[in-house]
Design a protein around this motif. Structure first.
Motif, PDB file in Angstrom:
ATOM      1  N   GLU C 372       9.371 -10.659  14.781  1.00 62.41           N
ATOM      2  CA  GLU C 372       9.230  -9.695  13.689  1.00 62.41           C
ATOM      3  C   GLU C 372       8.003  -8.836  13.989  1.00 62.41           C
ATOM      4  OE1 GLU C 372       6.311 -10.419  11.485  1.00 62.41           O
ATOM      5  OE2 GLU C 372       6.209 -11.441  13.417  1.00 62.41           O
ATOM      6  N   LEU C 373       7.470  -8.138  13.009  1.00 60.34           N
ATOM      7  CA  LEU C 373       6.499  -7.083  13.292  1.00 60.34           C
ATOM      8  C   LEU C 373       5.337  -7.542  14.167  1.00 60.34           C
ATOM      9  CD1 LEU C 373       5.684  -4.230  12.934  1.00 60.34           C
ATOM     10  CD2 LEU C 373       4.780  -4.736  10.714  1.00 60.34           C
ATOM     11  N   ALA C 374       4.732  -8.681  13.817  1.00 58.17           N
ATOM     12  CA  ALA C 374       3.595  -9.131  14.631  1.00 58.17           C
ATOM     13  C   ALA C 374       4.045  -9.443  16.048  1.00 58.17           C
ATOM     14  CB  ALA C 374       2.956 -10.361  13.995  1.00 58.17           C
ATOM     15  N   GLY C 375       5.239  -9.993  16.158  1.00 63.61           N
ATOM     16  CA  GLY C 375       5.770 -10.305  17.475  1.00 63.61           C
ATOM     17  C   GLY C 375       6.019  -9.046  18.298  1.00 63.61           C
ATOM     18  N   MET C 376       6.586  -8.022  17.645  1.00 61.30           N
ATOM     19  CA  MET C 376       6.830  -6.770  18.347  1.00 61.30           C
ATOM     20  C   MET C 376       5.523  -6.157  18.799  1.00 61.30           C
ATOM     21  SD  MET C 376       9.983  -6.536  18.559  1.00 61.30           S
ATOM     22  CE  MET C 376       9.852  -5.060  19.506  1.00 61.30           C
ATOM     23  N   LEU C 377       4.485  -6.307  17.989  1.00 68.77           N
ATOM     24  CA  LEU C 377       3.172  -5.798  18.385  1.00 68.77           C
ATOM     25  C   LEU C 377       2.706  -6.472  19.666  1.00 68.77           C
ATOM     26  CD1 LEU C 377       1.047  -5.598  15.149  1.00 68.77           C
ATOM     27  CD2 LEU C 377       1.828  -3.743  16.564  1.00 68.77           C
ATOM     28  N   ALA C 378       2.852  -7.803  19.688  1.00 67.54           N
ATOM     29  CA  ALA C 378       2.421  -8.528  20.879  1.00 67.54           C
ATOM     30  C   ALA C 378       3.208  -8.062  22.095  1.00 67.54           C
ATOM     31  CB  ALA C 378       2.604 -10.027  20.654  1.00 67.54           C
ATOM     32  N   LEU C 379       4.512  -7.837  21.903  1.00 73.13           N
ATOM     33  CA  LEU C 379       5.363  -7.373  22.992  1.00 73.13           C
ATOM     34  C   LEU C 379       4.910  -6.008  23.490  1.00 73.13           C
ATOM     35  CD1 LEU C 379       7.809  -8.975  23.883  1.00 73.13           C
ATOM     36  CD2 LEU C 379       9.239  -7.220  22.864  1.00 73.13           C
ATOM     37  N   ALA C 380       4.695  -5.088  22.539  1.00 79.15           N
ATOM     38  CA  ALA C 380       4.343  -3.716  22.914  1.00 79.15           C
ATOM     39  C   ALA C 380       2.995  -3.680  23.592  1.00 79.15           C
ATOM     40  CB  ALA C 380       4.335  -2.844  21.665  1.00 79.15           C
ATOM     41  N   LYS C 381       2.111  -4.559  23.147  1.00 78.79           N
ATOM     42  CA  LYS C 381       0.745  -4.510  23.651  1.00 78.79           C
ATOM     43  C   LYS C 381       0.688  -4.863  25.128  1.00 78.79           C
ATOM     44  CE  LYS C 381      -1.416  -7.854  22.322  1.00 78.79           C
ATOM     45  NZ  LYS C 381      -2.102  -9.035  22.394  1.00 78.79           N
ATOM     46  N   THR C 382       1.595  -5.754  25.557  1.00 80.13           N
ATOM     47  CA  THR C 382       1.520  -6.185  26.942  1.00 80.13           C
ATOM     48  C   THR C 382       2.468  -5.409  27.850  1.00 80.13           C
ATOM     49  OG1 THR C 382       3.057  -7.924  26.347  1.00 80.13           O
ATOM     50  CG2 THR C 382       0.732  -8.511  26.461  1.00 80.13           C
ATOM     51  N   ASN C 383       3.181  -4.440  27.290  1.00 81.25           N
ATOM     52  CA  ASN C 383       4.047  -3.607  28.114  1.00 81.25           C
ATOM     53  C   ASN C 383       3.208  -2.831  29.117  1.00 81.25           C
ATOM     54  OD1 ASN C 383       5.525  -1.172  28.902  1.00 81.25           O
ATOM     55  ND2 ASN C 383       7.052  -1.870  27.426  1.00 81.25           N
ATOM     56  N   PRO C 384       3.553  -2.912  30.398  1.00 84.22           N
ATOM     57  CA  PRO C 384       2.675  -2.312  31.410  1.00 84.22           C
ATOM     58  C   PRO C 384       2.497  -0.810  31.268  1.00 84.22           C
ATOM     59  CG  PRO C 384       4.689  -3.175  32.406  1.00 84.22           C
ATOM     60  CD  PRO C 384       4.677  -3.628  30.986  1.00 84.22           C
ATOM     61  N   LYS C 385       3.453  -0.128  30.638  1.00 84.69           N
ATOM     62  CA  LYS C 385       3.280   1.322  30.511  1.00 84.69           C
ATOM     63  C   LYS C 385       2.297   1.677  29.396  1.00 84.69           C
ATOM     64  CE  LYS C 385       7.612   2.555  30.292  1.00 84.69           C
ATOM     65  NZ  LYS C 385       8.862   3.325  30.294  1.00 84.69           N
ATOM     66  N   TRP C 386       1.943   0.705  28.560  1.00 85.16           N
ATOM     67  CA  TRP C 386       1.154   1.049  27.376  1.00 85.16           C
ATOM     68  C   TRP C 386      -0.006   0.107  27.143  1.00 85.16           C
ATOM     69  CZ3 TRP C 386       1.853   5.430  24.739  1.00 85.16           C
ATOM     70  CH2 TRP C 386       3.064   6.085  24.881  1.00 85.16           C
ATOM     71  N   LEU C 387      -0.705  -0.269  28.205  1.00 86.09           N
ATOM     72  CA  LEU C 387      -1.787  -1.219  28.000  1.00 86.09           C
ATOM     73  C   LEU C 387      -2.956  -0.598  27.262  1.00 86.09           C
ATOM     74  CD1 LEU C 387      -1.891  -3.100  31.385  1.00 86.09           C
ATOM     75  CD2 LEU C 387      -1.189  -3.946  29.160  1.00 86.09           C
ATOM     76  N   GLY C 388      -3.646  -1.400  26.517  1.00 82.05           N
ATOM     77  CA  GLY C 388      -4.921  -0.967  25.965  1.00 82.05           C
ATOM     78  C   GLY C 388      -4.856  -0.314  24.596  1.00 82.05           C
ATOM     79  N   PHE C 389      -3.692  -0.374  23.957  1.00 90.15           N
ATOM     80  CA  PHE C 389      -3.617   0.273  22.648  1.00 90.15           C
ATOM     81  C   PHE C 389      -3.449  -0.739  21.529  1.00 90.15           C
ATOM     82  CE2 PHE C 389      -4.045   4.268  24.266  1.00 90.15           C
ATOM     83  CZ  PHE C 389      -3.188   4.490  25.327  1.00 90.15           C
TER      84      PHE C 389
END
Lengths: 383, 244, 423
Positions: C372-389
C-alpha cells in the motif's frame, strides 16, 4: 426446568464451538507439520543461533543460544520503550499544559503540534526520521562535535562512555540518599501532626541528592573518567568512531518517532485532567487561605492525577506495542530478532510467534493489573 | 459607632467592556448580618467575591479589617483566612473525607498540630449537626449535608466574617431548611455575615440590613423591617412582588 | 518594586508609552524578518551576541510598555489579554513569532520557489528545492499500486458504488427504517464484498482478472480499512454483548478474546497471518494473502470495536432495559429493537476513531509484502532511475494521510458534540 436449559444450552454450544475451532486448527497443524517433516518443540531454544545482532545491551554473538537471542530482543524492546516513555511524558506534559495557556500563540501552536503529529501514521513518521532526516546527517569524518565530546553522524550518535572506579561506593551513597529522604519525610510528617511545624522537605531532599554523591568523589575515592569517541580510519573512505558508546540511528529514529507521536496522546490526557478540575475547587481552596503552591499540591494535583494516570498508562502500553514497528527499519527488537530472523532460520513458526505474542500479552496484562489495583486504591468514593 | 469591619467606597468593576459594579458604597460593622438580593446579573455575587479578592475591582477602595485590598496587597492569604466563604456549588474537595476537608487549611495555613485541628473540626461539625458523617466522603452525602460540611469547613479557620454566595440555590427544597437552620444558628452566635440569597424568610428572621441590587448598583438599602414594609424604589417593589 | 515604576505607564504618559512600545515591538519583528527573508543583518555593527539578542530585548521592552490591564482601546486590550499578560508570556510570544518568521523562507523556498514539477525524468529536477516531478510521475502508482493503468476506472467505480450504498441507508422510507441495523450489519457488508470482488479483482462478466498482489497504493489502504471496518463491526457487537452477558462461559470467552487481541501488537498479528495461518488450514486450502491479512486485522480490530460498543451499551440508561423488559421483550428482541439502535448512535464517534486508527495502522501491511502507500514509497525510493528523492515522497504521503485523518477526526469530534447536545 425450561429456564435452566435456556441458560445452559447457549453456553454449551459456545464452548463446543470454540473447542471445535481449536481442534480443527490443531488437527491441521499436526498434519501440515508431519507432511513437511517439522516437529513441534521448544528444544530449539538451547541451540546455537549463529546470527549476529548489531546492537545489544548484553554480551551476545552467533555462538549463543536462541534463548539468549530472545533476551537480547526483549531488552532492546524494553530499552527503546523506556527511553521513549520518558521523552513522551516530558513533551506530553509541556504541550498538555501549553494547550490551556492564556496566551493565544502558545495555545494554538500547541494545538497544531498535537494535530500534526497525531494524524500522520506512526510508520510514516518512523520512515521519515530514519530515511529522510537522519540520512541528512554528516558522515563521521565531517561531523563536528557538540559540547566538544559528542558526535551526531549518519552512522549513529556517539557519546563518551563512563569508566568508573569504585562504582560500588557511589551506588551506596545513592542508597544512603534514598534512605535518608524516607527518614526525613516520615519525621517531617510526624512533626507536622504533633506540633504543626513544617520543614522544607523538598529542598532538603534536593540538597541531599546533589551533596551526598558529590561527597563520594571527594572522600570516597570514586572517580569518573570518560572515554571520548575518536575517529578511526578503517579504509580509504570509511571512518568510524572508536571508543565511547554509539547509539545506532535506528534507535534514535524510533525514539524520536515514538516520543513525538505518543506525546500528542499524553498531552490530551494531561489537558483533560487539568480541565477536569472545576474552577470552584481552586476558588474554595483559595478562600480558606491556601497559597497557590499549596492549592496545586493539596487540591489540584491529587484530583488531576487521578484523571490523568489511567489513560496515560494505556498510552505507555500502546507505545510498547508500537515499538514492534522497529522491524520496518531493522532495529533489533523482539519482533525482528525473534519472530523475524530466528523464525526464518528455524522454521518453527508456531512456537516462535506464540512466544512473541505471549511476551507482549504478559507485559500488557501485568501493567493492566497494576493499573486496576492502583485505581481501586485511590478511587474517589461515591454513593 | 466603632470602625466598620468592611469599608467599600466607590467601587467600580468591568468585565471587559461590560461594567458589572457601578459606584458601590457599603459599610459593614462587626456582628452585622446583611442580606443582598436582586435579579440575576445584578452583580451581587461579584460584589462579595471582591471582598475576599476572588475578583479584582478596578476603581474604588475596599478595606477589610483594616487592610486595603489592591494589587499590591501582600499576603492575600492572610486576609482570606479571616474571611470565610460558602459557595453555591459547595466545592468540597472530593478526594478528602469531610474531616480532612475541614482540617486541611488549619494544618497547612495556621500550622496547627493535627490533633488540635481535628478537635476543632469536630466541634464545628457538631455545630452544624453533621459530626456523624465526619469520615465519609463528599460523594457519599446529600446536597444539604455537603453544604453544611462546607459551612463547617469555612468556620474551622475561625474567620471574622462569613460570606455566603447563594448557599441554598443548588439544593432540593427539602434540604434548604437544614442549611438555613445552620446559618441561623451561626447568626445567633454573633458572626458578621453577608448573605446573597433569595430566601426572604431567612432575611426577615436574621438580617439587620437588606440590600437590593440591580444592574450593578445598590438600588435600595434599608433596615430589614423597613425594607419589607416600605420599599422606596419601584424596581424594589417589582422584585419583591415577584418573589414574595 | 518602586524602582521599576518608571517603566510602567500611567495616566498622563499613557499614549507616549503606547506608541514607543509598539514602535520597539515592530522594529524587533522587522529585524528578524529582514534577517530571514533578505538575509541581511542590519545590526551587524554590534558584537555577535548582542546582535542576536537585540530583537528579543527590544521586543520585550516594547511589550512591557504596552502592557496595561484595561485601557479601553479594544484592539490593544485583545492583544494584551492574549499574548502579553506577564513577562514570561511576552518572551514566549516573541520566541514563537521569531521562530515562525525564521522557518518560513527556507520551507517556502524548498517546497515552492526552488521546486520543479514539470518534466518526466530525473533530469527535469534542476533546482535545489523539492522535486515534485517525482511525485507527479509516480502519482498513479502511489494511488493504485501495480494495478494496470487502463483498468483504474474499475477501482474508481467500485469506490463510488460502495460509498453510495453506504449513504443509501439515510434515504430509506420511514417504515423501513427499523431494519437499518440489519442492513448495515449484514446486507451491506455482503453487497460491498461482492462489488469489490467482482469489479476490482474481476474474472467474471468479461472483466480481466487482476491478482491481489498487484493491488496497492492508497486504494489498497482504503480497501483494507473499509473491509476490516465493516466486518469487525458485527464481530465487535457480538463480543460486546457477550462480554455483558450474564452467562458465565460466554462472558469469559468474550473477555479472553478481547484481552488477548488488545494485548498484542498489530505487527505480530500480521506475522501470524502470513506465517501461522497456512499451518492452521488444511493442506490444499489456499487462501489469498490479502484475504488472510484482512481476516487478521478484522479479528484484531474487532476487540477494540467491542470495547467501543460496550461503552455505548453501558452509557444507555438502565431505564431503557427496564422498560423493554417490563413490556415483555426477550433478550434478543430487546437488543435488536430498543437497545442497539440507541447505543449505536452513541458509539458512532467511537467507531469513527476506530476507523481512524485503522487507516493509520494499515501502512503496516507493508511488512508482510502488500504494497500500500508506504510500501509503494519504499519501492519508488529504491528505483534506480529515481534515487535520492525519499524526502519528497514521504512529505507527499504525510500530507495525504494528514488531510484524511484530520478531516475524519474533526468530523467525529463534531458528531460527538452534536450528540452531546441532542441528548
Amino acid at each position: 426446568m425450561n429456564n435452566k436449559i435456556k441458560k445452559i444450552l447457549p453456553q454449551i454450544i459456545t464452548v463446543l464451538f470454540v473447542l471445535g475451532i481449536f481442534g480443527f486448527f490443531t488437527f491441521n497443524a499436526q498434519n501440515n507439520m508431519d507432511n513437511r517433516g517439522i516437529d513441534f518443540g521448544f528444544g530449539f531454544l538451547t541451540q546455537e543461533s549463529s546470527f549476529d545482532v548489531q546492537f545489544s545491551l548484553i554480551e551476545y554473538s552467533g555462538s549463543h543460544s536462541y534463548a539468549r537471542a530472545y533476551l537480547v530482543g526483549l531488552l532492546n524492546t524494553l530499552l527503546v520503550s523506556f527511553i521513549s516513555i520518558i521523552f513522551c511524558t516530558i513533551l506530553g506534559v509541556i504541550f498538555g499544559v501549553a494547550r490551556l495557556s492564556s496566551n493565544y500563540l502558545i495555545r494554538n501552536s500547541a494545538a497544531w503540534y498535537v494535530e500534526f503529529f497525531r494524524n500522520i501514521p506512526l510508520l510514516l513518521q518512523i520512515f521519515f526520521w530514519y530515511y529522510a532526516a537522519l540520512r541528512a546527517l554528516p558522515v563521521p569524518e565531517k561531523a563536528g562535535p557538540w559540547f566538544g565530546v559528542t558526535y551526531m553522524t549518519i552512522k549513529g550518535y556517539y557519546i563518551p562512555s563512563f569508566i568508573w572506579t569504585n562504582l560500588d561506593i557511589f551506588l551506596y551513597s545513592i542508597l544512603a540518599v534514598i534512605i535518608s529522604i524516607i527518614i526525613i519525610s516520615t519525621y517531617a510528617k510526624k512533626l507536622q501532626e504533633n506540633e504543626g511545624k513544617q520543614i522544607p522537605v523538598f529542598f532538603i531532599s534536593l540538597g541531599l541528592i546533589f551533596l551526598l554523591p558529590a561527597l563520594t568523589f571527594f572522600i570516597g575515592g570514586v572517580s569518573l573518567d570518560f572515554e571520548i569517541p575518536a575517529l578511526k580510519q578503517l579504509s580509504k573512505t570509511s571512518y568510524v568512531f572508536d571508543g565511547g558508546i554509539g547509539l545506532p540511528p535506528e534507535l534514535i529514529a524510533l525514539v524520536l518517532a515514538l516520543s513525538l507521536y505518543t506525546s500528542t496522546f499524553v498531552a490530551e490526557c494531561v489537558r483533560a485532567g487539568i480541565q477536569g478540575i472545576g474552577k470552584g475547587q481552586k476558588e474554595a481552596a483559595a478562600s480558606v487561605g491556601l497559597t497557590p503552591n499549596q492549592i496545586l499540591k493539596l487540591v489540584v494535583m491529587p484530583q488531576a492525577l487521578r484523571i490523568i494516570i489511567p489513560p496515560t498508562t494505556n498510552q505507555y502500553l500502546n507505545l510498547t506495542k508500537n515499538s514492534s514497528l522497529a522491524a520496518a527499519i531493522a532495529y533489533p527488537d523482539l519482533v525482528l530478532v525473534f519472530a523475524g530472523t530466528a523464525l526464518m532460520q528455524t522454521g518453527k513458526a508456531i512456537e516462535i510467534v506464540s512466544i512473541t505474542m505471549l511476551t507482549y500479552l504478559s507485559i500488557s496484562l501485568a501493567i493492566a493489573a497494576i493499573m486496576n489495583w492502583y485505581n481501586k486504591k485511590i478511587e474517589i468514593k461515591e454513593k | 459607632m466603632s470602625e466598620p469591619i468592611i469599608k467599600i467606597e466607590n467601587v467600580n468593576k468591568w468585565f471587559g467592556d461590560f461594567q458589572v459594579l457601578k459606584d458601590i458604597n457599603l459599610d459593614v460593622s462587626a456582628k452585622q448580618k446583611i442580606v443582598v438580593c436582586g435579579p440575576s446579573g445584578s452583580g451581587k455575587s461579584t460584589l462579595i467575591r471582591c471582598i475576599n479578592r476572588l475578583e479584582e475591582h478596578q476603581k474604588g477602595t475596599i478595606v477589610v479589617d483594616g487592610t486595603e485590598l489592591s494589587e499590591n496587597t501582600k499576603n492575600i492569604e492572610q486576609i482570606r483566612a479571616e474571611v470565610g466563604m460558602v459557595f453555591q456549588q459547595f466545592n468540597l474537595f472530593p478526594h478528602l473525607s469531610i474531616l480532612d476537608n475541614c482540617t486541611l487549611a488549619p494544618i497547612w495555613v495556621k500550622k496547627m498540630p493535627k490533633k488540635e485541628a481535628q478537635e476543632l473540626a469536630m466541634k464545628q461539625l457538631e455545630q452544624v449537626q453533621i459530626a456523624d458523617q465526619a469520615n465519609k466522603f463528599p460523594g457519599q452525602l446529600s446536597g444539604g449535608q455537603q453544604q453544611r460540611s462546607a459551612i463547617a469547613r469555612a468556620l474551622c479557620m475561625q474567620p471574622k466574617i462569613m460570606l455566603f454566595d447563594e448557599p441554598t440555590s443548588a439544593l432540593d427544597p427539602e434540604m434548604i431548611k437544614e442549611v438555613l437552620d445552620a446559618m441561623v444558628n451561626l447568626a445567633k452566635g454573633g458572626m458578621t455575615m453577608i448573605v446573597v440569597t433569595h430566601e426572604m424568610g431567612f432575611a426577615k428572621e436574621v438580617a439587620d440590613e437588606v440590600i437590593f441590587m440591580d444592574e450593578g448598583m445598590i438600588v435600595e438599602k434599608a433596615e430589614t423591617k423597613e425594607f419589607f414594609a416600605n420599599p422606596k424604589s419601584d424596581r424594589t417593589k417589582l422584585f419583591l412582588s415577584q418573589i414574595l | 518594586m518602586n524602582s521599576l515604576n518608571f517603566l510602567k505607564s500611567n495616566k498622563q504618559n499613557f499614549y507616549y508609552f503606547l506608541y514607543l512600545g509598539l514602535f520597539l515591538f515592530s522594529i524587533s519583528i522587522l529585524d528578524v524578518a529582514i534577517n530571514a527573508f533578505l538575509k541581511i543583518n542590519i545590526t551587524s555593527f554590534l558584537p555577535g551576541i548582542l546582535s542576536i539578542f537585540l530583537p528579543l530585548i527590544l521586543g520585550f521592552v516594547g511589550l512591557n510598555f504596552i502592557r496595561t490591564e484595561y485601557s479601553g482601546i479594544k484592539s490593544l486590550d485583545i492583544i494584551n489579554k492574549n499574548i502579553n499578560t506577564n513577562n514570561f508570556n511576552a518572551i514566549l510570544t516573541l520566541l514563537i513569532i521569531f521562530a515562525i518568521i525564521k522557518a518560513t523562507p527556507p520551507s517556502l523556498s524548498w517546497m515552492i520557489f526552488d521546486a520543479n514539477i514539470s518534466g518526466d525524468t530525473k533530469e527535469a529536477c534542476t533546482g535545489t528545492g523539492a522535486c515534485w516531478t517525482y511525485v507527479k510521475v509516480w502519482f498513479r502508482r502511489f494511488m493504485y499500486g501495480m494495478y494496470p493503468n487502463d483498468l483504474h476506472w474499475r477501482i474508481n467505480l467500485a469506490f463510488i458504488l460502495v460509498i453510495a450504498l453506504g449513504f443509501f441507508g439515510f434515504f430509506l422510507r420511514d417504515n423501513l427504517k427499523k431494519y437499518l441495523a440489519l442492513y448495515y450489519v449484514i446486507i451491506y457488508p455482503i453487497i460491498a464484498f461482492l462489488v469489490i470482488y467482482y469489479l476490482i479483482s474481476g474474472g467474471a462478466f468479461g472483466l480481466v482478472w487482476v491478482e491481489t498482489g498487484a493491488w496497492g497504493g492508497l486504494s489498497l489502504t482504503f480497501i483494507v480499512s473499509f473491509f476490516c471496518l465493516i466486518f469487525c463491526f458485527p464481530l465487535g457487537m457480538v463480543l460486546a454483548l457477550g462480554r455483558r452477558s450474564s452467562l458465565p462461559m460466554i462472558r469469559y470467552i468474550s473477555i479472553g478474546y478481547i484481552e488477548f487481541w488488545r494485548g498484542v501488537p498489530l505487527i505480530t498479528v500480521l506475522f501470524m497471518s502470513s506465517v501461522m495461518f497456512p499451518m492452521f488450514l488444511p493442506e490444499d486450502f489456499f487462501m489469498d494473502k490479502l484475504v488472510r491479512v484482512i481476516i487478521a486485522i478484522t479479528l484484531f480490530e474487532g476487540a477494540y470495536c467491542a470495547e467501543v460498543i460496550r461503552g455505548g451499551l453501558q452509557a444507555l440508561p438502565r431505564g431503557q432495559y427496564d422498560a423493554a423488559k417490563s413490556l415483555g421483550m426477550g433478550y434478543w428482541k430487546m437488543h435488536i429493537f430498543v437497545i442497539l439502535p440507541q447505543a449505536l448512535k452513541l458509539v458512532i464517534p467511537g467507531i469513527c476513531n476506530t476507523f481512524l486508527a485503522l487507516v493509520k495502522d494499515t501502512p503496516l501491511i507493508f511488512v508482510v509484502g502488500l504494497a500500500e502507500l508506504a510500501g509503494m514509497l519504499a519501492l519508488a525510493k529504491t528505483n534506480p532511475k529515481w534515487l535520492g528523492f525519499a524526502m519528497e515522497g514521504y512529505i507527499f504521503a504525510a500530507i495525504i494521510f494528514w488531510i484524511i485523518c484530520y478531516a475524519m477526526s474533526k468530523y467525529s469530534y463534531n458528531l460527538e458534540a452534536k450528540y452531546k447536545t441532542e441528548r
